[in-house]
Write a protein that holds these residues in place. Sequence first.
Motif, PDB file in Angstrom:
ATOM      1  N   UNK A  53       8.504 -23.934  -2.215  1.00  0.00           N
ATOM      2  CA  UNK A  53       8.310 -24.647  -0.744  1.00  0.00           C
ATOM      3  C   UNK A  53       6.866 -24.186  -0.242  1.00  0.00           C
ATOM      4  N   UNK A  54       6.509 -22.682  -0.502  1.00  0.00           N
ATOM      5  CA  UNK A  54       5.316 -22.211   0.102  1.00  0.00           C
ATOM      6  C   UNK A  54       5.221 -21.983   1.612  1.00  0.00           C
ATOM      7  N   UNK A  55       5.707 -23.226   2.359  1.00  0.00           N
ATOM      8  CA  UNK A  55       5.707 -23.168   3.608  1.00  0.00           C
ATOM      9  C   UNK A  55       7.050 -23.788   4.149  1.00  0.00           C
ATOM     10  N   UNK A  56       7.404 -23.059   5.223  1.00  0.00           N
ATOM     11  CA  UNK A  56       9.075 -23.382   5.853  1.00  0.00           C
ATOM     12  C   UNK A  56       8.932 -24.326   6.759  1.00  0.00           C
ATOM     13  N   UNK A  57       7.726 -24.164   7.619  1.00  0.00           N
ATOM     14  CA  UNK A  57       7.309 -25.076   8.524  1.00  0.00           C
ATOM     15  C   UNK A  57       5.723 -25.374   8.660  1.00  0.00           C
ATOM     16  N   UNK A  58       5.113 -26.577   8.473  1.00  0.00           N
ATOM     17  CA  UNK A  58       6.230 -27.937   8.013  1.00  0.00           C
ATOM     18  C   UNK A  58       6.612 -27.726   6.732  1.00  0.00           C
TER      19      UNK A  58
ATOM     20  N   UNK B 290      16.507  -7.514   5.728  1.00  0.00           N
ATOM     21  CA  UNK B 290      16.707  -8.880   6.022  1.00  0.00           C
ATOM     22  C   UNK B 290      15.722 -10.035   5.631  1.00  0.00           C
ATOM     23  N   UNK B 291      16.291 -10.955   5.346  1.00  0.00           N
ATOM     24  CA  UNK B 291      15.166 -12.321   5.251  1.00  0.00           C
ATOM     25  C   UNK B 291      15.417 -13.249   6.046  1.00  0.00           C
ATOM     26  N   UNK B 292      14.782 -13.190   7.276  1.00  0.00           N
ATOM     27  CA  UNK B 292      14.783 -14.181   8.278  1.00  0.00           C
ATOM     28  C   UNK B 292      13.947 -15.117   8.845  1.00  0.00           C
ATOM     29  N   UNK B 293      12.910 -15.343   7.963  1.00  0.00           N
ATOM     30  CA  UNK B 293      11.682 -16.267   8.322  1.00  0.00           C
ATOM     31  C   UNK B 293      12.250 -17.448   8.938  1.00  0.00           C
ATOM     32  N   UNK B 294      13.388 -17.775   8.014  1.00  0.00           N
ATOM     33  CA  UNK B 294      13.845 -19.157   8.873  1.00  0.00           C
ATOM     34  C   UNK B 294      14.238 -19.461  10.097  1.00  0.00           C
ATOM     35  N   UNK B 295      14.457 -18.311  10.852  1.00  0.00           N
ATOM     36  CA  UNK B 295      14.648 -18.529  12.221  1.00  0.00           C
ATOM     37  C   UNK B 295      13.492 -18.764  12.756  1.00  0.00           C
ATOM     38  N   UNK B 296      12.252 -18.147  12.527  1.00  0.00           N
ATOM     39  CA  UNK B 296      11.080 -18.680  13.050  1.00  0.00           C
ATOM     40  C   UNK B 296      10.492 -20.234  12.874  1.00  0.00           C
ATOM     41  N   UNK B 297      11.346 -20.629  11.531  1.00  0.00           N
ATOM     42  CA  UNK B 297      10.929 -22.018  11.290  1.00  0.00           C
ATOM     43  C   UNK B 297      11.516 -22.870  12.169  1.00  0.00           C
TER      44      UNK B 297
END
Lengths: 325, 337
Positions: free
Chosen positions: A236-241, A131-138
Amino acid sequence: MTTLTIAKTIATALAEEMERDRNIVVLGEEVAAFGGTYGATQGLLDRFGPDRVKDTPISEGIIAGAAVGAAMNGLRPVAEIMGINFAFLAMDMIVNHAAKVHSMFGGQFRCPMVLRTTSGGGRQLGSTHSQTVEHLYAHFPGLKVVSPSNARDMKGLLKAAIRTDDPVMFVEQATMYSEKGDVPDDVDFLLPIGKSEVKREGRHCTVVAYSKMVGVSLKAAAELAKDGIECTVIDLRTLRPLDMDPIVDSFKQTNHCVTVEESWAMYGVGAEVAARLYETCLDYVDAPIKRVATKDVPLAYSGPLERYALPSVDDVVKAVRETVN
Amino acid sequence: MATTTPTKSKRAATENAATPLSNEELLRLYKQMVEIRLFEEKCEELYQKGKIGGFMHLYIGQEATGVGTIAARRPDDNIITGYRDHGAALACGMSARVAMAEMMGRVDGCSKGKGGSMHLADINLKFWGGHAIVGAQIALGTGLAWAEQYKKTGAVTLAYFGDGASNIGYFHESLNLAKVWNLPIVYICENNKYGMWTPVEKVSATTSMAHKAVSYDIPSDIADGMDLLDVYAKTQKAIEHCRNGNGPYFLEIVTYRYRGHSMGDQRAYRTAEEIKKWQADDPIGKFEDVLLKAGIDPTAIDAVDDEVKAMIEDAVAFADASPFPALDEIYTDITIE
């Protein structure tokens, strides 16, 4: 400049930082004696010894927990969790504690830790390992989420992640460790967290991607250019910020946008980017923004099925053509 | 002392009760327990008046545990606990004013009003909170202990949790890692017999918390949580074990909460007789006997009671006068950079 694999780049960046600051410690499953599942901590045990490079039990909760507690108490831990799928077992520690100990106690505590982990499919590991789920943490205020697309950025952003006083999820795409790139030798080579980068410029469509999908998007852009469709590709390199500035600037020129992510589209990074463009650039929208993502299914083991579900160069080419026409 | 909760021990004082503490120290610890009891009773009152919000978990009945253990620490030893944290905060030396201001969500609270009842903390007192996800503090405490080991400070970490938390993954992962890494940490299980409203025997494979430490090869002891001196002596021993580099230690402290799990707990899961039985063994009443046996003048004890009463009233006045944080405060302290 030295040409290095991504795995070697990470090991080098870690070593340089550990040399600079004795408070930096590394922990995780197989990170010490065997130099990491993907070789990204190779050589650290020999160089820095067992007090600073520590193998852990297969206990994601306490890997993250020990890292947060130690970070609050003066260390700068870099924890490795073998895969983001296993990081679900540490999710409470990451989102309820790493992300909140600073704010919830009125700024008394700091949590300068990096949690490195891998993401992504394409290795025939079945649905729970792909899975690709890093956006959840963002989603969570208090965290930083970084996911670079190439070796140079791995070095500059990992070093920046280690040096920031905030907790960072640092997400590496698991099929990319052997990819090579030119990496600056400067031990203080840093890239700013929270800055997108324009990788290619074109006037017809803005393609927004991060991590492995940047390479996919660049290949698609080269393909499209043969037919005279010119894309701007933004990493994007960074999802948050989330740095929207180059995206907004480009979109005002191209009036078309395609987002590309390896996670599912629903509630994802593309959805966020599109929503922001609709909110701020409605007058510039010439066609609906399209999202390229993994098909909305759990990934299958069988090679053809897995490849069919994951986003491809062809998917991006098709989406851009549909948008632009 | 005068309180809405009976404290007087029914047992007659006997002569020649030797304690390892000076009379001055005995009186100081008595004062801390009374402070916690009266602070909690005041919180109960303010909660009912709507001045305190959220979830609130009172420490009444467990005072000897917080005070007795923390009395045994060196000032640089770490304290970390769960949501039932008022007692530990005050025993660590947080002023009732600052604690009360936090309870009421005011800007002068220890966490600037952002944490509330369950998230008291003061980094200068090495009191690391107040963590309301059950068991998380066990893992965080393990990390605190790792940092002390790495820095070679000699400081020991005391991580508190209830019997309920002994069934969660963090507990088992933490004990295992602490043993493998030989960390200087005392795991303190405040066994108050109930996880929320469920008695320990219904949800725990063993009712002996100390027994759980055995499978991690961590030495353990059991203290009577209604007896401050027993708690103190056993904590001293535990801390010494850790300080000498022998790795983690597990201390089960058998205690009882007189009030419910949290405010508004009207559930009938225990009998009035059970509560009365424990109250007959009240830790403050019992310790009052110790003071009398040690030859402390009853008027000195009364004076402490009066002093604490005034202190709590002062804390409420202070908290009441403290403003709510400015609305813009929501945007501060999210990240550092």
